[in-house]
Design a protein around this motif. Structure first.
Motif, PDB file in Angstrom:
ATOM      1  N   ARG A 126       0.837  -1.207   0.000  1.00 49.82           N
ATOM      2  CA  ARG A 126       0.000   0.000   0.000  1.00 49.82           C
ATOM      3  C   ARG A 126       0.863   1.245   0.000  1.00 49.82           C
ATOM      4  NH1 ARG A 126      -3.004   3.416  -1.438  1.00 49.82           N
ATOM      5  NH2 ARG A 126      -4.885   4.150  -0.384  1.00 49.82           N
ATOM      6  N   GLU A 127       1.922   1.244   0.790  1.00 48.62           N
ATOM      7  CA  GLU A 127       2.812   2.402   0.908  1.00 48.62           C
ATOM      8  C   GLU A 127       4.169   2.142   0.256  1.00 48.62           C
ATOM      9  OE1 GLU A 127       1.582   5.128   2.120  1.00 48.62           O
ATOM     10  OE2 GLU A 127      -0.278   4.242   2.829  1.00 48.62           O
ATOM     11  N   ILE A 128       4.701   0.940   0.432  1.00 46.53           N
ATOM     12  CA  ILE A 128       5.997   0.572  -0.135  1.00 46.53           C
ATOM     13  C   ILE A 128       5.812  -0.706  -0.941  1.00 46.53           C
ATOM     14  CG2 ILE A 128       8.403  -0.003   0.326  1.00 46.53           C
ATOM     15  CD1 ILE A 128       8.183   1.430   2.986  1.00 46.53           C
ATOM     16  N   ALA A 129       5.953  -0.622  -2.263  1.00 44.96           N
ATOM     17  CA  ALA A 129       5.790  -1.774  -3.143  1.00 44.96           C
ATOM     18  C   ALA A 129       7.148  -2.197  -3.688  1.00 44.96           C
ATOM     19  CB  ALA A 129       4.841  -1.438  -4.290  1.00 44.96           C
ATOM     20  N   ILE A 130       7.244  -3.451  -4.110  1.00 43.82           N
ATOM     21  CA  ILE A 130       8.508  -3.997  -4.601  1.00 43.82           C
ATOM     22  C   ILE A 130       8.313  -4.655  -5.961  1.00 43.82           C
ATOM     23  CG2 ILE A 130      10.392  -5.623  -4.163  1.00 43.82           C
ATOM     24  CD1 ILE A 130       9.973  -5.337  -1.237  1.00 43.82           C
TER      25      ILE A 130
END
Length: 377
Positions: A126-130
């Protein structure tokens, strides 16, 4: 690694503790970096001894910025990225440091290392994607593209079935894939298309940060170029920040705003792309720059870095690069590898771990052989 409880480390004032991650829909203007990593260390625990994978790394990522993380395989780049998201599993263990996320939706700084399972579930994707290194391994082989995109959105967004289906189609438009590929399975896509699907999945929840771990590995140069151009275009239009991991420094010189160079789990140099390209200070950075051909100007002889990376379970004192360094002296075995300002640079944010070599030094030191023999002996 299991999420740590709030008792694992003392709380920090003004930072969201290990309780529930705030779920605020408002976009609040925030000051400071969107991700602030300080004194971060990771080891791989074994019965014999701890293997030091990441050691006291401090790095900040600002809004709308692309920070490149470069270094040879095994230098700790991916371990750092997965560690700050709490994705590492035993025997990996975070031994020190802090990771503070400050996104617009969060409302206030979030202490990532103290989040419980519920908070981590909200933070991740949601905030940090990879964007993982191997899209074929990261994608589910028994689900088609549409179902995998919908799975991400249903887990993090409150959308109706029709809204989610339309968003999945628009995500493929965004990354340049025909909509009829929504029904395709990963094995039916080319390597470049699979990588684009991974990028579409990463952008599905409109994250503040996208971590890209070798996103163009094993792709031909033409496809690589197209994907990099698309990443740059998407970053400008959507406004997210990127931590871009690669062993190819030449790629980062075109894409990144700032570049951090890692070796043996430590930062060797940090500066803008222009400073790294034209005013590199650390001998390891200089060696990386000499390892790829220039597309412009006079021809120059390529020179690889001799030797191999060190054994992380038994690092020598001082600079870990000393046995492979053309500029090394006996004094290098006594330095503490603290990042400091490059003396000849006007930019105070241009940092290096080598206090001896300056950007204008092009010739190796005469006593390199004696210094190396002293270390190896």
């Amino acid at each position: 690694m299991k999420p740590r409880s709030s008792r694992a480390l003392p709380g920090r004032g003004g930072v969201v503790p290990a309780g529930e991650y705030p779920d605020s829909a408002q976009d609040l203007p925030m000051a400071g970096p969107v991700l602030d990593i300080k004194d971060f260390s990771v080891v791989y625990r074994s019965p014999g001894a701890d293997v030091r994978a990441v050691h006291r790394v401090s790095l900040a990522l600002h809004r709308g910025e692309v920070v490149g993380l470069a270094g040879e395989s095994g230098s700790g780049k991916s371990t750092l990225a997965y560690g700050i998201c709490r994705l590492l599993r035993p025997p990996a263990l975070i031994t020190s440091g802090s990771v503070t996320y400050q996104g617009r939706r969060a409302g206030r700084p979030v202490d990532v290392l103290h989040l419980r399972a519920e908070g981590l579930q909200h933070l991740r994707w949601r905030e940090i994607a990879i964007v993982f290194q191997s899209a074929m391994n990261a994608l589910n082989p028994v689900l088609n593209v549409r179902d995998q995109l919908l799975d991400v959105m249903h887990a993090h967004l409150k959308l109706t079935r029709e809204e989610a289906a339309e968003k999945a189609a628009s995500l493929l438009d965004l990354v340049g894939i025909p909509r009829n590929r929504l029904r395709s399975y990963p094995h039916e896509l080319s390597g470049g298309m699979r990588q684009r699907v991974m990028i579409a999945m990463a952008l599905a929840t409109e994250p503040e940060i996208v971590i890209m771990d070798e996103p163009t590995t094993a792709l031909d140069v033409v496809v690589q170029r197209d994907i990099l151009a698309q990443i740059a275009e998407l970053k400008e239009s959507l406004g997210f920040s990127i931590l871009f991991i690669t062993h190819d420094l030449s790629l980062l010189l075109e894409l990144a705003d700032r570049i951090a160079v890692m070796y043996a789990g430590q930062l060797m140099e940090l500066g803008t792309a222009g400073e790294i390209q034209h005013e590199a200070a650390h001998p390891y950075t200089k060696g990386l720059l000499r390892s790829f051909p220039s597309l412009h100007g006079q021809r120059r002889e390529l020179a690889g870095i001799p030797g191999v990376p060190p054994d992380l379970s038994s690092l020598p004192p001082g600079c870990p690069f000393l046995p492979r360094c053309d500029f090394g002296t006996a004094a290098c075995s006594d330095i503490d590898m603290t990042m400091a300002h490059v003396r000849t640079s006007d930019d105070l944010t241009h940092l290096t771990a080598c206090p001896f070599v300056l950007p204008d030094e092009q010739q190796p030191r005469a006593d390199r052989t004696a210094a190396t023999q002293a270390v190896e002996g």
